[in-house]
Design a protein around this motif. Structure first.
Motif: not given
Length: 205
Positions: A34, A70-72, A123, A127, A130-131, A133-135
């Motif tokens: 992180t 979370c991603a955002d 958050v 990267n 975040v990537d 979590v997004k995926k």
């Protein structure tokens, strides 16, 4: 035995991210970087994986204070009761960044967290995290990994993390050296601004 996957933070390789996400979807445990210390995480919706993390930490799941990565801020309303404008302004200013914000949980929390009145939201400004979590499409539940060393509270070298956690997790993501200062925890659940733990993030808002 865990797999060690090298991912570069500046430009995470989508194929490697997809591998990590597949493990999470299958109920696996992942150690990942992180913007503060390395975290141990799993899919927020997977009860068995959550129980595994609680066992490793030596705590009962219902008593655990895990963060939601979370991603955002867009999926915040999935888990958090409506928050006022001043609170949202603080979140918008601080995130992504090295903070955990404690906020009032709502009725949509996954079943293992239903009894919780509050939830810790992160958050990270990283990267890789975040990537992932997004995926994955939903948050991952996370807890910091601690070191037994009395001088160093957190292990920063991914190779050492891999050696130590090899038999406990499914993947260790090597995203380079981590930090050894944890996130700053701020409680906004009662509308007041209460610093629970001062860490990497400045509390000067």
């Amino acid at each position: 035995m865990a797999e060690l996957i090298r991912i570069y933070e500046e430009n995470p390789n989508p194929r490697e991210i997809a591998k990590v996400v597949e493990v999470l979807r299958d109920g696996g445990l992942v150690i990942y970087p992180t913007d503060t210390v390395y975290g141990l995480g799993c899919d927020i919706t997977n009860s068995k994986a959550l129980q595994k993390i609680a066992r490793i930490k030596g705590i009962k799941l219902e008593k655990a204070h895990f963060s939601f990565i979370c991603a955002d801020l867009s999926n915040l309303s999935d888990y958090v009761r409506q928050i006022d404008t001043p609170t949202f302004k603080i979140l918008k200013k601080a995130l992504p960044g090295p903070y955990t914000f404690i906020l009032p949980g709502n009725n949509n929390l996954p079943k293992d967290f239903k009894k919780k009145k509050t939830v810790g939201i992160r958050v990270p400004n990283n990267n890789i995290a975040v990537d992932i979590v997004k995926k994955l499409g939903n948050p991952i539940v996370s807890t910091s990994i601690h070191d037994e060393d009395e001088l160093l509270e957190y292990t920063t070298d991914p190779e050492l993390i891999y050696e130590k956690w090899d038999n406990l997790v499914d993947v260790v993501v090597d995203g380079g050296y981590g930090d050894n200062v944890a996130s700053t925890i701020i409680d906004l659940s009662e509308g007041e601004f209460t610093v629970v733990r001062e860490g990497k993030g400045s509390v000067d808002f």
